[in-house]
Scaffold this active site. Structure first.
Site, PDB file in Angstrom:
ATOM      1  N   CYS A   1      -2.620   8.547   3.186  1.00 51.40           N
ATOM      2  CA  CYS A   1      -2.227   8.063   1.838  1.00 51.40           C
ATOM      3  C   CYS A   1      -3.673   8.385   0.882  1.00 51.40           C
ATOM      4  O   CYS A   1      -3.450   8.189  -0.290  1.00 51.40           O
ATOM      5  CB  CYS A   1      -1.963   6.618   2.060  1.00 51.40           C
ATOM      6  SG  CYS A   1      -3.230   5.731   3.049  1.00 51.40           S
TER       7      CYS A   1
ATOM      8  N   GLU B   1       0.784  -1.088   0.116  1.00 51.27           N
ATOM      9  CA  GLU B   1       0.024   0.097  -0.025  1.00 51.27           C
ATOM     10  C   GLU B   1       0.988   1.136   0.010  1.00 51.27           C
ATOM     11  O   GLU B   1       1.516   1.601   1.151  1.00 51.27           O
ATOM     12  CB  GLU B   1      -0.955   0.043   1.344  1.00 51.27           C
ATOM     13  CG  GLU B   1      -1.596  -1.023   1.529  1.00 51.27           C
ATOM     14  CD  GLU B   1      -3.119  -1.197   0.561  1.00 51.27           C
ATOM     15  OE1 GLU B   1      -3.385  -0.258   0.117  1.00 51.27           O
ATOM     16  OE2 GLU B   1      -3.269  -2.315   0.017  1.00 51.27           O
TER      17      GLU B   1
HETATM   18  P1  NAP Z   1       8.221   4.816   4.673  1.00 50.49           P
HETATM   19  O1  NAP Z   1       9.669   5.911   4.890  1.00 50.49           O
HETATM   20  O2  NAP Z   1       8.421   4.178   3.586  1.00 50.49           O
HETATM   21  O3  NAP Z   1       8.347   3.868   5.946  1.00 50.49           O
HETATM   22  C1  NAP Z   1       7.389   2.919   6.152  1.00 50.49           C
HETATM   23  C2  NAP Z   1       7.808   1.768   6.802  1.00 50.49           C
HETATM   24  O4  NAP Z   1       8.722   1.045   6.363  1.00 50.49           O
HETATM   25  C3  NAP Z   1       8.286   2.125   8.439  1.00 50.49           C
HETATM   26  O5  NAP Z   1       7.955   1.149   9.123  1.00 50.49           O
HETATM   27  C4  NAP Z   1       9.854   2.229   8.006  1.00 50.49           C
HETATM   28  O6  NAP Z   1      10.561   1.819   9.270  1.00 50.49           O
HETATM   29  C5  NAP Z   1       9.801   0.781   7.188  1.00 50.49           C
HETATM   30  N1  NAP Z   1      11.227   0.934   6.467  1.00 50.49           N
HETATM   31  C6  NAP Z   1      11.716   1.717   5.710  1.00 50.49           C
HETATM   32  N2  NAP Z   1      12.950   0.996   5.173  1.00 50.49           N
HETATM   33  C7  NAP Z   1      12.675  -0.259   5.231  1.00 50.49           C
HETATM   34  C8  NAP Z   1      13.576  -1.373   4.970  1.00 50.49           C
HETATM   35  N3  NAP Z   1      14.541  -1.333   4.088  1.00 50.49           N
HETATM   36  N4  NAP Z   1      13.063  -2.357   5.415  1.00 50.49           N
HETATM   37  C9  NAP Z   1      12.152  -2.974   5.795  1.00 50.49           C
HETATM   38  N5  NAP Z   1      11.314  -1.767   6.476  1.00 50.49           N
HETATM   39  C10 NAP Z   1      11.705  -0.451   6.205  1.00 50.49           C
HETATM   40  O7  NAP Z   1       6.969   5.486   4.889  1.00 50.49           O
HETATM   41  P2  NAP Z   1       6.692   6.645   5.897  1.00 50.49           P
HETATM   42  O8  NAP Z   1       7.505   8.052   5.598  1.00 50.49           O
HETATM   43  O9  NAP Z   1       6.522   5.975   7.064  1.00 50.49           O
HETATM   44  O10 NAP Z   1       5.092   6.850   5.210  1.00 50.49           O
HETATM   45  C11 NAP Z   1       4.668   8.024   4.356  1.00 50.49           C
HETATM   46  C12 NAP Z   1       4.490   7.214   3.040  1.00 50.49           C
HETATM   47  O11 NAP Z   1       3.576   6.290   3.190  1.00 50.49           O
HETATM   48  C13 NAP Z   1       3.518   8.112   2.160  1.00 50.49           C
HETATM   49  O12 NAP Z   1       4.115   8.243   0.676  1.00 50.49           O
HETATM   50  C14 NAP Z   1       2.089   7.516   1.734  1.00 50.49           C
HETATM   51  O13 NAP Z   1       1.575   7.934   0.937  1.00 50.49           O
HETATM   52  C15 NAP Z   1       2.368   6.271   2.521  1.00 50.49           C
HETATM   53  N6  NAP Z   1       1.154   5.809   2.837  1.00 50.49           N
HETATM   54  C16 NAP Z   1       0.715   4.919   2.298  1.00 50.49           C
HETATM   55  C17 NAP Z   1      -0.674   4.240   2.754  1.00 50.49           C
HETATM   56  C18 NAP Z   1      -1.593   3.352   2.026  1.00 50.49           C
HETATM   57  O14 NAP Z   1      -2.549   2.618   2.673  1.00 50.49           O
HETATM   58  N7  NAP Z   1      -1.329   3.158   0.744  1.00 50.49           N
HETATM   59  C19 NAP Z   1      -1.090   4.454   4.067  1.00 50.49           C
HETATM   60  C20 NAP Z   1      -0.274   5.623   4.916  1.00 50.49           C
HETATM   61  C21 NAP Z   1       0.834   5.956   4.111  1.00 50.49           C
HETATM   62  P3  NAP Z   1      11.289   3.062   9.844  1.00 50.49           P
HETATM   63  O15 NAP Z   1      10.269   4.234  10.284  1.00 50.49           O
HETATM   64  O16 NAP Z   1      11.819   2.516  11.208  1.00 50.49           O
HETATM   65  O17 NAP Z   1      12.210   3.446   9.115  1.00 50.49           O
END
Ligand code: NAP
Length: 678
Positions: free
Chosen positions: A296, A257
């Protein structure tokens, strides 16, 4: 001293040996907690889920699992204060926290109810009916869903720490998969508090929920082909996960997602005097300001007919001017800060990118007038509305994950659809129109690019749940850029977690394997009428075959007179003779079903408490006066209710004529007492 968030692993809480990374309050910049997963034995965690949690969960039926989810939701609902307090540290206003916390708790409630009503009180699900595979009826196929002996890993985004966890946990739990949750670090203190409440409840079997507080480290390395990862977050991280060897070649299922440039379209039929204009503007402003636009599903692209652009921009700006930005703990604040200063930098960068093809028409990304809080240490940002120039490309490309939207104009419905499609796949799109033809054209044009479409007008506005709210009963996810994943959607997401297998066997073998009677397999005609047996004594395959009964013309006339169903095929010789299917007067189908009931019931009080319906009723061969019918009733499925002293029995009913041809088939549904003293 700040609190170090702990992980929950193999039945105990684990504190990393180092100090951990500080997590700051979004409004004040003060340290809320620190986080570290250093030294966490991720392999042991996965093994514990597989060896302890999974078997415990799979020993329970769907209904028992649903019962636990319901109790859990009640428990969580009774103590939300701490979650609200911590949500405020992440910048959430009370309304934002309600979306996250209460919306999250609503998910296990919804799954508890769906699981009880739509899944059997069993551990496997049959998918569709048996498929005959041979002429002789000895070889049949049946699709079944079974639980996988793996683990469901969830990696969540920072914006919905409570909802994100619960919306993934509930379907996985029902499916029999233990969960390891890895919340996003910036707001992990909310998720950690939530996991503590879950664990303290003692409701979940040991090993069915574990928590990684901090980096995921090598967690994916530990996973194999029976495991899955449900990821919510940025497209960038999604691509990192897609390329991970466990996913790319190791058979781990990955659901994504990701981000999404959702649009809302104002229909060309809407004028400045229509209530739809106000609904449209309200929707845009709500999506820009709830969670400070860190959703999102938020509306990033506002598509309007060229002639309405000025009106729409003015109306949105007027509403935005009433939004007070500040520390969400202060009364009167309507929009909190972004989750962190780093996040605000990201949004400012995105606005800068958008400005290459759009003008800011409301708000200043670098200044917040009259902020109720520390504007240096708090990640406050004013809502920003942009208006795109013709041919703009950035609004279809750049996701400002904050209180930012861009107005674009379209020329005709095809153009609106083409612009929406330039987002390359979104979670949700909305259209505000009161014109059914516009609604159909736009909806069918948008559906290939969206996971959910909201059609809003004066008729559904009062009850509408809004553009940005995913619901447990509707699918959440979208194609293309949105990640291609699908979550929620009621029982659909439970089945996504399970394995569908086509089983080919004889009818008897299928009955033995599935626990449900398969047509063609053995029936047991017992000396005792099956209506005299309680649920404890009834067995799948128990059968009663009735004596034949002649259907007379008097029966047909009497039924027509009694019910008022005097359709010509039952009453008018000449007209019925001309009917190409009947060639004469035939009995009413409902008469046959009623007569069949008279043939199979045992009339005296007994364990059968009620008939609550029939499923799959089909009339196959017309019955004329003086033909005879007989019925065979066989126990097909027995479903004890966990919370009642009765259960459901599904009976296979076959009505045949004098030549043993099938006249009608259906399932009779009854409620039967678990025990009965004759
Ligand atoms: P993110 O930076 O991609 O992080 C998401 C998750 O991935 C966090 O728990 C992060 O952990 C983890 N992560 C990062 N690098 C990783 C790796 N190499 N291996 C495993 N896990 C890893 O996203 P975010 O900044 O939290 O969220 C914002 C984004 O999410 C926006 O683009 C938004 O559109 C999207 N979003 C989508 C939805 C949906 O339902 N489609 C819902 C909400 C948000 P750490 O925090 O510990 O780095």
């Amino acid at each position: 001293m700040s609190t170090l968030l702990e992980s929950y692993t193999a039945g105990r809480w684990y504190a990393a040996p180092d100090e951990g990374r500080p997590l700051l309050d979004a409004s004040t910049g003060e340290v809320v907690a620190t986080i570290s997963s250093t030294g966490l034995d991720l392999g042991a965690m996965v093994a514990y889920a597989r060896e302890v949690g999974g078997p415990a969960l799979r020993s329970l039926t769907f209904h028992e699992r649903a019962g636990i989810l319901k109790a859990l939701a009640k428990h969580l609902g009774a103590g939300k204060d701490e979650l609200y307090r911590l949500s405020a540290c992440a910048g959430a206003t009370e309304r934002d926290a309600m979306v996250d916390v209460d919306g999250g708790i609503g998910t296990p409630f919804s799954y508890a109810s769906k699981g009880t009503r739509e899944l059997p009180n069993d551990t496997i699900v049959l998918d569709g009916r048996p498929e005959p595979l041979g002429k002789g009826g000895t070889f049949v196929g049946q699709h079944v869903f079974t639980s996988r002996p793996g683990v469901a890993v969830q990696i969540n985004a920072f914006n919905f720490p409570a909802w994100g966890m619960l919306e993934k946990l509930a379907p996985a739990f029902l499916a029999g998969l233990p969960t390891i949750v890895k919340p996003a670090s910036p707001t992990a203190y909310v998720a950690e508090a939530l996991v503590r409440r879950v664990i303290e409840s003692g409701l979940l079997p040991d090993g069915t929920l574990q928590l990684v507080a901090g980096s995921a480290g090598t967690l994916l390395d530990e996973l194999g082909p029976q495991d899955s990862v449900a990821f919510t977050g940025s497209a960038h991280t999604a691509n990192v996960l897609r390329a991970h060897p466990s996913v790319a070649t190791g058979g781990v299922r990955l659901g994504v997602e990701a981000d999404s440039l959702n649009c809302s379209i104002l229909g060309p039929d809407v004028t400045a005097d229509d209530p739809e204009l106000d609904l449209f503007v309200k929707g845009v402003v709500t999506e820009m300001t709830v969670k400070a636009g860190q959703k999102c599903t938020a509306i990033r692209r506002v598509l309007v007919p060229a002639g309405m652009a000025d009106t729409v921009v003015d109306a949105i700006a007027a509403r935005l001017a009433r939004v007070t930005v500040g520390d969400p703990r202060d009364a009167g604040v309507r929009m909190g800060p972004l989750a962190s200063l780093a996040q605000r930098d990201e949004v400012r960068k995105a606005v800068e990118a958008l400005r290459s093809s759009a003008e800011i028409v409301y708000g200043d990304p670098d200044r917040v007038e009259g902020v109720d809080g520390d504007a240096e240490r708090g990640a406050f940002m004013a809502p920003v509305l942009l208006r795109a120039r013709d041919g703009a490309t950035e609004p279809h490309d750049v996701e400002p994950f904050g209180p930012v939207s861009t107005v674009l104009t379209y020329d005709g419905l095809d153009d609106a659809i083409a612009l929406a499609a330039r987002g390359r796949g979104s979670l949700v799109g909305s259209l505000v129109t009161h014109d059914p033809a516009v609604a159909r054209t736009l909806t069918l044009g948008l559906t290939p690019w969206h996971g959910r479409i909201l059609v809003l007008d004066r008729d559904d506005a009062a009850e509408s749940t809004g553009h940005g709210s995913p619901l447990p009963v509707l699918v959440h996810g979208g194609p293309g850029r949105a990640g291609g994943g699908e979550e929620l959607g009621g029982i659909r997401s439970v089945l996504h977690h399970m394995q569908r297998t086509a089983v080919q066997a004889s009818p008897d073998m299928l009955t033995a394997i599935t626990g449900r009677w398969t047509p063609g397999s053995d029936r047991r005609e017992a000396s005792v009428h099956p209506f005299r047996k309680s649920l404890a004594d009834l067995r799948v395959g128990d059968t009663i075959a009735s004596e034949p009964r002649t259907v007379t013309r008097e029966d047909i006339d009497a039924f027509a007179a009694l019910t008022g169903d005097t359709f010509y095929a039952h009453t008018d010789e000449e007209a019925a003779a001309a009917n190409p299917l009947f060639g004469g007067i035939v009995a009413h189908g409902y008469l046959l079903v009623s007569l069949a009931a008279g043939l199979f019931v045992d009339p005296d009080p007994g364990p059968v408490l009620a008939n609550f319906g029939v499923d799959n009723l089909r009339f196959l061969t017309p019955v004329k006066a003086d033909d005879a019918i007989a019925v065979t009733l066989t126990v097909k499925e027995i479903t004890p209710r966990t919370t009642a002293d009765y259960g459901e029995v599904r009976w296979d009913a076959q009505v045949t004529n004098r030549h043993s041809e099938p006249v009608a088939t259906y399932d009779v549904l009854t409620l039967v007492a678990k025990t009965w003293d004759a």
